[in-house]
Design a protein around this motif. Structure first.
Motif, PDB file in Angstrom:
ATOM      1  N   LEU A 155       0.810  -1.221   0.000  1.00 17.83           N
ATOM      2  CA  LEU A 155       0.000   0.000   0.000  1.00 17.83           C
ATOM      3  C   LEU A 155       0.840   1.267   0.000  1.00 17.83           C
ATOM      4  N   ASP A 156       1.932   1.271   0.733  1.00 15.86           N
ATOM      5  CA  ASP A 156       2.779   2.470   0.759  1.00 15.86           C
ATOM      6  C   ASP A 156       3.328   2.773  -0.632  1.00 15.86           C
ATOM      7  N   VAL A 157       3.733   1.734  -1.347  1.00 22.36           N
ATOM      8  CA  VAL A 157       4.249   1.930  -2.708  1.00 22.36           C
ATOM      9  C   VAL A 157       3.135   2.468  -3.608  1.00 22.36           C
ATOM     10  N   LEU A 158       1.948   1.859  -3.546  1.00 27.03           N
ATOM     11  CA  LEU A 158       0.828   2.319  -4.380  1.00 27.03           C
ATOM     12  C   LEU A 158       0.465   3.766  -4.080  1.00 27.03           C
ATOM     13  N   LYS A 159       0.340   4.078  -2.808  1.00 29.84           N
ATOM     14  CA  LYS A 159      -0.020   5.447  -2.409  1.00 29.84           C
ATOM     15  C   LYS A 159       1.005   6.452  -2.910  1.00 29.84           C
ATOM     16  N   ASN A 160       2.270   6.132  -2.751  1.00 26.30           N
ATOM     17  CA  ASN A 160       3.327   7.062  -3.163  1.00 26.30           C
ATOM     18  C   ASN A 160       3.446   7.171  -4.680  1.00 26.30           C
ATOM     19  N   GLN A 161       3.240   6.068  -5.395  1.00 28.32           N
ATOM     20  CA  GLN A 161       3.262   6.114  -6.862  1.00 28.32           C
ATOM     21  C   GLN A 161       2.175   7.046  -7.382  1.00 28.32           C
ATOM     22  N   ALA A 162       0.963   6.835  -6.897  1.00 28.29           N
ATOM     23  CA  ALA A 162      -0.165   7.641  -7.362  1.00 28.29           C
ATOM     24  C   ALA A 162       0.012   9.103  -6.971  1.00 28.29           C
ATOM     25  N   PHE A 163       0.472   9.335  -5.754  1.00 28.96           N
ATOM     26  CA  PHE A 163       0.701  10.707  -5.294  1.00 28.96           C
ATOM     27  C   PHE A 163       1.747  11.402  -6.169  1.00 28.96           C
ATOM     28  N   SER A 164       2.810  10.703  -6.497  1.00 28.93           N
ATOM     29  CA  SER A 164       3.874  11.283  -7.340  1.00 28.93           C
ATOM     30  C   SER A 164       3.341  11.676  -8.709  1.00 28.93           C
ATOM     31  N   ILE A 165       2.530  10.803  -9.294  1.00 30.40           N
ATOM     32  CA  ILE A 165       1.980  11.083 -10.629  1.00 30.40           C
ATOM     33  C   ILE A 165       1.099  12.335 -10.608  1.00 30.40           C
ATOM     34  N   VAL A 166       0.167  12.400  -9.665  1.00 32.44           N
ATOM     35  CA  VAL A 166      -0.730  13.571  -9.643  1.00 32.44           C
ATOM     36  C   VAL A 166       0.011  14.833  -9.228  1.00 32.44           C
ATOM     37  N   SER A 167       1.042  14.690  -8.412  1.00 32.23           N
ATOM     38  CA  SER A 167       1.819  15.858  -8.004  1.00 32.23           C
ATOM     39  C   SER A 167       2.527  16.485  -9.202  1.00 32.23           C
ATOM     40  N   VAL A 168       2.936  15.648 -10.138  1.00 31.34           N
ATOM     41  CA  VAL A 168       3.614  16.146 -11.338  1.00 31.34           C
ATOM     42  C   VAL A 168       2.595  16.612 -12.383  1.00 31.34           C
ATOM     43  N   LYS A 169       1.626  15.743 -12.700  1.00 28.34           N
ATOM     44  CA  LYS A 169       0.672  16.033 -13.776  1.00 28.34           C
ATOM     45  C   LYS A 169      -0.357  17.101 -13.419  1.00 28.34           C
ATOM     46  N   PHE A 170      -0.734  17.163 -12.138  1.00 29.19           N
ATOM     47  CA  PHE A 170      -1.848  18.019 -11.750  1.00 29.19           C
ATOM     48  C   PHE A 170      -1.485  18.990 -10.631  1.00 29.19           C
ATOM     49  N   SER A 171      -0.228  19.407 -10.596  1.00 28.81           N
ATOM     50  CA  SER A 171       0.176  20.387  -9.583  1.00 28.81           C
ATOM     51  C   SER A 171      -0.567  21.692  -9.843  1.00 28.81           C
ATOM     52  N   GLN A 172      -0.696  22.485  -8.814  1.00 25.03           N
ATOM     53  CA  GLN A 172      -1.419  23.750  -8.935  1.00 25.03           C
ATOM     54  C   GLN A 172      -0.812  24.628 -10.027  1.00 25.03           C
ATOM     55  N   SER A 173       0.501  24.752 -10.050  1.00 22.42           N
ATOM     56  CA  SER A 173       1.134  25.618 -11.046  1.00 22.42           C
ATOM     57  C   SER A 173       0.921  25.084 -12.465  1.00 22.42           C
ATOM     58  N   LYS A 174       0.975  23.757 -12.636  1.00 21.07           N
ATOM     59  CA  LYS A 174       0.774  23.167 -13.958  1.00 21.07           C
ATOM     60  C   LYS A 174      -0.658  23.405 -14.453  1.00 21.07           C
ATOM     61  N   VAL A 175      -1.628  23.238 -13.557  1.00 25.11           N
ATOM     62  CA  VAL A 175      -3.030  23.442 -13.925  1.00 25.11           C
ATOM     63  C   VAL A 175      -3.292  24.914 -14.235  1.00 25.11           C
ATOM     64  N   ILE A 176      -2.756  25.808 -13.435  1.00 23.60           N
ATOM     65  CA  ILE A 176      -2.937  27.251 -13.678  1.00 23.60           C
ATOM     66  C   ILE A 176      -2.329  27.642 -15.021  1.00 23.60           C
TER      67      ILE A 176
END
Length: 188
Positions: A155-176
């Motif tokens: 679970l820790d690996v899954l949580k961190n993988q998904a978090f990393s992806i959205v942090s890069v693809k959908f960061s506030q600055s990227k969306v703005i």
């Protein structure tokens, strides 16, 4: 997301899985209902399903809940992103999506998403996400639930993988920046 008080009846002795969204064909509610029946027969007393929303399938969802004590139904919950932390997993059996906020918000909350392979939804998850299934393949979803029950996922690996992806693809600055560029294209 900020962790805020929630109205959900979480059973700490079981695995709590939420569905958040409209109870509609596009969202795969009809398939979810049928799969939950099979999951409950196969994995009795392991999971609690929290179905949050409303829509044209509401009567079918309420009937499922009435027949299964582990299926709880809630009306739409405001600011759900601040409450997703309460769940062990989110399930999304969508046929297709636009921009899937629940998947993104769940990943930001470090709640793994069990997701159908679907346009719009797959883009919010890591490549080769082990919790993805094809809607027409009941056995894929059952295998995921079997592995969850047997604690075969890290679970820790899954949580961190998904978090990393959205942090890069959908960061506030990227969306703005994306919205700004779209706006500039529109006004030109």
């Amino acid at each position: 997301p900020i962790k805020k008080e929630h109205p959900f009846k979480i059973d700490k002795e079981k695995i709590n899985i939420a569905y958040c969204g409209r109870f509609e064909y596009q969202k795969g509610t009809d398939i979810l209902i049928e799969r939950l029946k099979v999951i409950n027969k196969r994995f009795n007393d392991i999971f609690v399903f929290h179905l949050i929303g409303n829509g044209s399938y509401i009567q079918d969802v309420l009937k499922l809940s009435k027949l299964n004590a582990n299926v709880l139904v809630y009306q739409a919950v405001p600011n759900i992103s601040d409450k997703l932390y309460a769940f062990d997993y989110i399930i999304m059996p969508s046929r297709f999506e636009g921009l899937v906020l629940i998947s993104i918000e769940a990943s930001f909350s470090k709640v793994p998403v069990i997701a159908a392979v679907a346009p719009g939804l797959s883009e919010t998850l890591p490549t080769d996400w082990p919790l993805q299934f094809h809607l027409e393949n009941e056995n894929e979803l059952l295998l995921i639930f079997e592995k969850i029950k047997n604690q075969e996922y890290d679970l820790d690996v899954l949580k961190n993988q998904a978090f990393s992806i959205v942090s890069v693809k959908f960061s506030q600055s990227k969306v703005i920046n994306a919205y700004s560029n779209l706006y500039l294209e529109i006004i030109e």
